[in-house]
Design an enzyme around this catalytic site. Structure first.
Site, PDB file in Angstrom:
ATOM      1  N   HIS A   1       1.156  -1.064  -0.094  1.00 51.64           N
ATOM      2  CA  HIS A   1      -0.170  -0.233  -0.074  1.00 51.64           C
ATOM      3  C   HIS A   1       0.971   1.092  -0.234  1.00 51.64           C
ATOM      4  O   HIS A   1       1.872   1.663   1.094  1.00 51.64           O
ATOM      5  CB  HIS A   1      -0.539   0.128   0.814  1.00 51.64           C
TER       6      HIS A   1
ATOM      7  N   ASP B   1     -16.120   2.035   6.817  1.00 49.28           N
ATOM      8  CA  ASP B   1     -14.678   3.501   6.841  1.00 49.28           C
ATOM      9  C   ASP B   1     -14.763   4.189   5.250  1.00 49.28           C
ATOM     10  O   ASP B   1     -14.850   5.313   5.485  1.00 49.28           O
ATOM     11  CB  ASP B   1     -13.380   2.152   6.561  1.00 49.28           C
TER      12      ASP B   1
ATOM     13  N   ARG C   1     -15.376  12.087   6.986  1.00 49.63           N
ATOM     14  CA  ARG C   1     -14.096  12.712   6.992  1.00 49.63           C
ATOM     15  C   ARG C   1     -14.119  13.590   5.972  1.00 49.63           C
ATOM     16  O   ARG C   1     -13.376  14.804   6.119  1.00 49.63           O
ATOM     17  CB  ARG C   1     -13.274  12.166   7.302  1.00 49.63           C
TER      18      ARG C   1
ATOM     19  N   SER D   1      -8.554   3.852   8.966  1.00 53.62           N
ATOM     20  CA  SER D   1      -8.725   3.484   7.824  1.00 53.62           C
ATOM     21  C   SER D   1      -7.836   2.521   6.789  1.00 53.62           C
ATOM     22  O   SER D   1      -8.133   1.438   6.317  1.00 53.62           O
ATOM     23  CB  SER D   1      -8.936   4.998   6.925  1.00 53.62           C
TER      24      SER D   1
ATOM     25  N   LYS E   1      -8.986  -1.945   5.727  1.00 56.48           N
ATOM     26  CA  LYS E   1      -9.045  -2.271   4.493  1.00 56.48           C
ATOM     27  C   LYS E   1      -8.544  -3.717   4.106  1.00 56.48           C
ATOM     28  O   LYS E   1      -8.405  -4.425   3.411  1.00 56.48           O
ATOM     29  CB  LYS E   1      -9.116  -1.081   3.538  1.00 56.48           C
TER      30      LYS E   1
HETATM   31  N1  URA Z   1      -6.601   7.063   2.842  1.00 52.37           N
HETATM   32  C1  URA Z   1      -7.317   6.079   3.287  1.00 52.37           C
HETATM   33  O1  URA Z   1      -7.698   5.231   2.855  1.00 52.37           O
HETATM   34  N2  URA Z   1      -8.134   6.082   3.946  1.00 52.37           N
HETATM   35  C2  URA Z   1      -7.131   7.905   4.932  1.00 52.37           C
HETATM   36  O2  URA Z   1      -7.623   8.166   5.796  1.00 52.37           O
HETATM   37  C3  URA Z   1      -6.635   8.416   4.417  1.00 52.37           C
HETATM   38  C4  URA Z   1      -5.599   8.149   2.877  1.00 52.37           C
END
Ligand code: URA
Length: 425
Positions: free
Chosen positions: A82, A161, A168, A183, A187
């Site tokens: 990621h 999320d 957010r 967050s 995932k």
């Molecule tokens: N990417 C995400 O998936 N969540 C965040 O809060 C910021 C970047």
């Protein structure tokens, strides 16, 4: 349990209990806690932070809000990467097939770009026919047969999320370390990978503008992964300069294919190979040699099969923008800075990115760099080429580039910034 007492506790700097966190995330996912209440709680978290125990429980509750994928039936160990996002960051494209060519399975669930950073799915969608949306059985089949798959995350993964991130975005609570870390990691953990390598970027083109903040975020995410049984490491990498020589969808696919063919810009190759080594180590394959898999064509072979398995034609010509405009160097000398944020913003204005989630992107739009920091440039020679289908955008794109570079007197020594700034895990 009620929302008001949870908000009040965080507002008054108390540590939330596990039960409070489980309840509020579950109730929000079910619609029993209203958006305005969750906004107030997110702002209280933004202002007062969370302890490690709270972040871990918050992440677990978001994972529990949806399905968790399971790759245990695959014959290979799984590894995923990621990136926290940057300009010209096409690394996933060569990396996923490269790691698969070395023996791991790579289930790469990716996103679309928003603002000045690009998105992996937008880039791949410039390949004619390629499909980002796969059902879970389709994803498993590609992973099993090819070894890597890059696709959109389904709605079933961490739905809490999904709702909270959208909230957010419109309540000025994105830039909160506990909320970002939970967050991203909810995932990635729900996705079911056994090993995870994080590329946490620091610099003008990144979320985190300095290395200290990037290190703090990386440490929190590595701890979360480890707490949830995922072997997790992070590299801290520079994002003050765009990666490679392109920013924009089809332009970046073209550059990624060059890397898979054994060429490509040195920084893209360096980061791709470094991340591949980390992924293979974390997956229990420390003897695999990613540099060899790039040189001998085996990574390219997996790329071609992966693109074809998702409906794409790996031999099709990639789209090109209808109009080009060359920006020339204003002076001769040594290029000592080329700002990633300005290049990302300019590419976005050319049509490579979107302002709202629903906006389309132009496949051919973006920027080619003709020099990188450390290179000698000549007054009047091309520095950048801007590409777009909408030539009205050239003025806005050039305005975004104001002050984006420094050119020092000819012969000035230039000490390059290292690309890899640190490692955590
Ligand atoms: N990417 C995400 O998936 N969540 C965040 O809060 C910021 C970047």
């Amino acid at each position: 349990m009620d929302a008001i007492s949870v908000i009040r506790a965080k507002r008054d700097r108390q540590e939330l209990t596990g039960e409070q966190i489980d309840w509020v995330i579950d109730a929000y996912t079910r619609g029993a806690v209203a958006d305005e209440q969750m906004s107030a709680l997110a702002m209280a978290v933004y202002l007062n932070g969370m302890t490690r125990a709270e972040i871990s429980r918050w992440t677990a509750a978001m994972i529990a809000s949806g399905e968790r994928m399971d790759f245990a039936a695959l014959a290979r160990p799984t590894a995923d990467k990621h990136s926290t996002g940057g300009v010209g960051d096409k690394i996933t494209l060569p990396l996923a097939p490269l790691v698969a060519a070395c023996g791991a399975a790579v289930p790469q669930l990716s996103g679309r770009g928003l603002g000045h950073t690009g998105g992996t799915l937008d880039k791949l969608e410039s390949v004619p026919g390629w499909r980002a949306s796969l059902t879970n059985p389709e994803m498993m089949r590609v992973l099993d047969e090819v070894g890597s798959v890059i696709c959109a995350a389904g709605d079933g993964l961490a739905p809490a999320d999904k709702r909270l991130y959208a909230l957010r975005d419109v309540t000025a609570t994105v830039e909160s370390l506990p909320l970002i870390a939970s967050s991203i990691m909810s995932k990635k953990i729900a996705e079911g990978t056994g090993a995870l390598v994080l590329d946490v970027k620091a610099g003008s083109g990144a979320f985190m503008k300095n290395v200290e903040d990037a290190r703090e975020l990386a440490t929190a995410m590595v701890e979360l992964g480890t707490d949830h049984g995922v072997r997790t490491v992070a590299l801290l990498t520079d994002m003050n300069t765009p990666l490679g020589l392109t920013a924009g969808n089809a332009l970046e696919v073209r550059e990624s294919v060059e890397v898979l063919a054994g060429g490509g810009p040195a920084d893209v190759v360096e980061l791709t190979v470094a991340l591949a080594r980390e992924m293979l180590d974390a997956a229990g394959l420390p003897d695999a040699d990613p540099a060899k898999a790039l040189a001998d064509g085996s990574a390219m072979d997996v790329w071609r099969r992966m693109v074809a398995a998702q409906g794409g034609d790996p031999d099709a010509e990639l789209p090109r923008a209808r109009e080009q405009h060359v920006v020339t160097a204003p002076a001769s000398g040594v290029l000592t800075r080329l700002d990633a944020y300005a290049v990302g913003l300019s590419a976005w204005r050319l049509g490579a990115g979107r302002a709202r989630k629903e906006d389309p992107v132009q496949a051919g739009a973006g920027i080619e760099l003709h020099a990188r920091p450390g290179d000698t440039v000549t007054a009047g020679a091309p520095l950048l080429t801007l590409h777009t289908d909408t030539p009205d955008a050239f003025g806005y794109a050039e305005a975004a580039l104001e002050g984006a570079w420094d050119i020092a007197a000819p012969g000035t020594p230039h000490e390059p910034t290292p690309l890899i700034l640190g490692r955590i895990g």
